[in-house]
Design a protein around this motif. Structure first.
Motif, PDB file in Angstrom:
ATOM      1  N   ARG A 219       0.738  -1.129  -0.148  1.00  0.00           N
ATOM      2  CA  ARG A 219      -0.020  -0.023   0.088  1.00  0.00           C
ATOM      3  C   ARG A 219       0.842   1.299  -0.151  1.00  0.00           C
ATOM      4  NH1 ARG A 219      -0.470  -2.260   5.060  1.00  0.00           N
ATOM      5  NH2 ARG A 219      -0.032  -0.845   6.978  1.00  0.00           N
ATOM      6  N   SER A 220       0.265   2.417  -0.566  1.00  0.00           N
ATOM      7  CA  SER A 220       1.226   3.678  -0.713  1.00  0.00           C
ATOM      8  C   SER A 220       0.796   4.530   0.618  1.00  0.00           C
ATOM      9  CB  SER A 220       0.543   4.315  -1.930  1.00  0.00           C
ATOM     10  OG  SER A 220      -0.787   4.502  -1.843  1.00  0.00           O
ATOM     11  N   SER A 221      -0.072   4.451   1.443  1.00  0.00           N
ATOM     12  CA  SER A 221      -0.224   5.337   2.476  1.00  0.00           C
ATOM     13  C   SER A 221       0.188   4.638   3.925  1.00  0.00           C
ATOM     14  CB  SER A 221      -1.934   5.471   2.811  1.00  0.00           C
ATOM     15  OG  SER A 221      -2.358   6.473   1.680  1.00  0.00           O
ATOM     16  N   LEU A 222       1.258   5.274   4.471  1.00  0.00           N
ATOM     17  CA  LEU A 222       1.924   4.603   5.819  1.00  0.00           C
ATOM     18  C   LEU A 222       2.047   5.605   6.725  1.00  0.00           C
ATOM     19  CD1 LEU A 222       4.754   2.829   3.345  1.00  0.00           C
ATOM     20  CD2 LEU A 222       2.977   1.646   4.492  1.00  0.00           C
ATOM     21  N   LEU A 223       2.250   5.143   8.011  1.00  0.00           N
ATOM     22  CA  LEU A 223       2.773   5.859   9.299  1.00  0.00           C
ATOM     23  C   LEU A 223       4.031   5.258   9.640  1.00  0.00           C
ATOM     24  CD1 LEU A 223       2.297   8.017  11.136  1.00  0.00           C
ATOM     25  CD2 LEU A 223       0.895   6.356  12.327  1.00  0.00           C
ATOM     26  N   GLY A 224       5.235   6.187   9.650  1.00  0.00           N
ATOM     27  CA  GLY A 224       6.274   5.781  10.007  1.00  0.00           C
ATOM     28  C   GLY A 224       6.394   6.313  11.560  1.00  0.00           C
ATOM     29  N   GLU A 225       7.229   5.594  12.175  1.00  0.00           N
ATOM     30  CA  GLU A 225       7.840   6.125  13.765  1.00  0.00           C
ATOM     31  C   GLU A 225       9.283   5.700  13.950  1.00  0.00           C
ATOM     32  OE1 GLU A 225       6.982   5.585  18.540  1.00  0.00           O
ATOM     33  OE2 GLU A 225       5.528   4.285  16.931  1.00  0.00           O
ATOM     34  N   GLN A 226       9.857   6.841  14.011  1.00  0.00           N
ATOM     35  CA  GLN A 226      11.301   6.982  14.348  1.00  0.00           C
ATOM     36  C   GLN A 226      11.450   6.951  15.829  1.00  0.00           C
ATOM     37  OE1 GLN A 226      13.531   8.949  11.565  1.00  0.00           O
ATOM     38  NE2 GLN A 226      15.367   9.015  12.448  1.00  0.00           N
ATOM     39  N   VAL A 227      12.085   5.552  16.329  1.00  0.00           N
ATOM     40  CA  VAL A 227      12.190   5.492  17.619  1.00  0.00           C
ATOM     41  C   VAL A 227      13.536   5.635  18.372  1.00  0.00           C
ATOM     42  CG1 VAL A 227      10.184   3.594  17.696  1.00  0.00           C
ATOM     43  CG2 VAL A 227      12.826   3.050  17.020  1.00  0.00           C
ATOM     44  N   SER A 228      13.875   6.896  18.057  1.00  0.00           N
ATOM     45  CA  SER A 228      15.073   7.653  18.740  1.00  0.00           C
ATOM     46  C   SER A 228      14.694   8.146  20.027  1.00  0.00           C
ATOM     47  CB  SER A 228      15.570   8.693  17.923  1.00  0.00           C
ATOM     48  OG  SER A 228      14.567   9.674  17.886  1.00  0.00           O
ATOM     49  N   ALA A 229      15.715   8.545  20.805  1.00  0.00           N
ATOM     50  CA  ALA A 229      15.161   8.676  22.186  1.00  0.00           C
ATOM     51  C   ALA A 229      14.303  10.003  22.173  1.00  0.00           C
ATOM     52  CB  ALA A 229      16.559   9.490  23.116  1.00  0.00           C
ATOM     53  N   ARG A 230      14.084  10.768  21.078  1.00  0.00           N
ATOM     54  CA  ARG A 230      13.506  11.980  21.295  1.00  0.00           C
ATOM     55  C   ARG A 230      12.031  11.732  20.489  1.00  0.00           C
ATOM     56  NH1 ARG A 230      15.354  17.412  22.034  1.00  0.00           N
ATOM     57  NH2 ARG A 230      13.598  17.969  20.547  1.00  0.00           N
ATOM     58  N   GLY A 231      12.179  10.816  19.525  1.00  0.00           N
ATOM     59  CA  GLY A 231      11.075  10.151  18.430  1.00  0.00           C
ATOM     60  C   GLY A 231      10.077  10.933  17.952  1.00  0.00           C
ATOM     61  N   GLY A 232       9.371  10.486  17.035  1.00  0.00           N
ATOM     62  CA  GLY A 232       8.910  11.228  16.127  1.00  0.00           C
ATOM     63  C   GLY A 232       7.895  10.190  15.006  1.00  0.00           C
ATOM     64  N   ARG A 233       6.870  10.984  14.447  1.00  0.00           N
ATOM     65  CA  ARG A 233       5.982  10.163  13.616  1.00  0.00           C
ATOM     66  C   ARG A 233       5.836  11.059  12.107  1.00  0.00           C
ATOM     67  NH1 ARG A 233       0.950   7.169  16.479  1.00  0.00           N
ATOM     68  NH2 ARG A 233       2.164   5.664  17.409  1.00  0.00           N
ATOM     69  N   VAL A 234       5.901  10.262  11.122  1.00  0.00           N
ATOM     70  CA  VAL A 234       5.938  10.781   9.774  1.00  0.00           C
ATOM     71  C   VAL A 234       4.784  10.160   8.973  1.00  0.00           C
ATOM     72  CG1 VAL A 234       7.129  11.362   7.554  1.00  0.00           C
ATOM     73  CG2 VAL A 234       8.485  11.258   9.685  1.00  0.00           C
ATOM     74  N   ARG A 235       3.852  11.005   8.556  1.00  0.00           N
ATOM     75  CA  ARG A 235       3.045  10.363   7.588  1.00  0.00           C
ATOM     76  C   ARG A 235       3.504  10.182   6.139  1.00  0.00           C
ATOM     77  NH1 ARG A 235      -2.439  13.865   9.018  1.00  0.00           N
ATOM     78  NH2 ARG A 235      -3.116  13.127  10.943  1.00  0.00           N
ATOM     79  N   LEU A 236       3.108   9.094   5.372  1.00  0.00           N
ATOM     80  CA  LEU A 236       3.883   8.765   4.106  1.00  0.00           C
ATOM     81  C   LEU A 236       2.728   8.759   3.036  1.00  0.00           C
ATOM     82  CD1 LEU A 236       6.576   6.341   5.103  1.00  0.00           C
ATOM     83  CD2 LEU A 236       6.777   8.684   4.819  1.00  0.00           C
ATOM     84  N   GLU A 237       2.812   9.267   1.763  1.00  0.00           N
ATOM     85  CA  GLU A 237       1.860   8.783   0.676  1.00  0.00           C
ATOM     86  C   GLU A 237       2.908   8.965  -0.622  1.00  0.00           C
ATOM     87  OE1 GLU A 237      -1.221   7.626  -0.924  1.00  0.00           O
ATOM     88  OE2 GLU A 237      -1.573   8.503   0.953  1.00  0.00           O
TER      89      GLU A 237
END
Length: 259
Positions: A219-237
């Motif tokens: 699928r082309s729609s995704l949600l990524g989570e970068q699990v560094s100490a600070r962390g963050g999320r990125v929506r992808l299309e």
């Protein structure tokens, strides 16, 4: 003469998380050596320099990114930070072509970036990787991507940075499918060659991750989570040769630069 400088936490909706970036607004041209010196002074993984004040306010603004040690061709979190400072919707001219940022509501900004689908690399994993269960390797234009067996392995990484610096490419992305949370996959990104031991949340890496996980998950729609100490999320299309990256940002500091 002074210029406005900001500290923005990108890919986050709260201060002191996500990826901090410097944003410097330039009323006119400044030479690259000066920008590099400012980036080294601010010491963030990247600082964005935006030339503002064009007579045509609809014109795309020149944007450049510098780490403390070098200029880079593409930086997602500092682009998000710059768009956030300028009100959300903005066009930039960069070394990676024109980049468009659009406010989509709720504090989210969507960035239109070039996709970077990695080519799969077969054979024995390269020497220098930490002891992880490697399930796949890919190579983007600049980044080496390593898929491992579980999110737990990604979170537990303590890599030898000198060994990672010996590997091909700009840096190394470690990633795994997430099956327990809201995200589709997790990642961590290391760029010791660029003077960045670990980048908290990396927009340009998600241009690589989008192609990898879109193929893997179908699928082309995704949600990524970068699990560094600070962390963050990125929506992808993912849309052909482009990928839309969505994130939020918070300004935590504004001041004047006298130099």
């Amino acid at each position: 003469m002074s210029v406005d400088v900001y500290l923005v936490d990108a890919f986050s909706d709260r201060a002191f998380s996500g990826n901090p970036a410097g944003v410097v607004l330039l009323p006119g041209f400044r030479d690259p050596e000066w920008m590099q010196a400012v980036a080294a002074e601010l010491k963030h993984s990247e600082t964005a320099f935006v030339q503002i004040g064009a007579e045509d306010q609809d014109e795309a603004l020149p944007l450049r990114w510098f780490t403390p040690e070098t200029e880079v061709d593409l930086c997602g979190h500092a682009t998000l930070a710059a768009a956030h400072v300028l009100g959300g919707s903005q066009r930039f001219t960069t070394r990676s072509g024109e980049l468009r940022c659009v406010s989509t509501g709720g504090g989210w900004v969507e960035m239109d970036f070039p996709a970077d689908p990695p080519s799969r690399v077969d054979g024995v994993p390269p020497t220098g990787l930490p002891e992880v269960t490697v399930t796949g390797i890919g190579m983007g234009r600049e980044d080496l991507l390593v898929e491992v067996a579980s999110p737990a392995e990604v979170r537990a990484l303590r890599p030898d940075l000198a060994a990672l610096a010996s590997l091909p490419g700009r840096g190394v992305i470690f990633t795994a499918e997430e099956t327990a949370g809201e995200a589709d996959f997790v990642s961590r990104c290391f760029y010791p060659k660029q003077g960045i031991p670990e980048d908290p949340v990396t927009g340009s890496a998600h241009c690589v991750l989008a192609g990898w996980w879109s193929e893997r998950l179908g699928r082309s729609s995704l949600l990524g989570e970068q699990v560094s100490a600070r962390g963050g999320r990125v929506r992808l299309e993912l849309e052909g040769e482009r990928v839309r990256l969505g994130g939020r940002a918070v300004t935590v500091l504004r001041g004047s630069l006298y130099a």
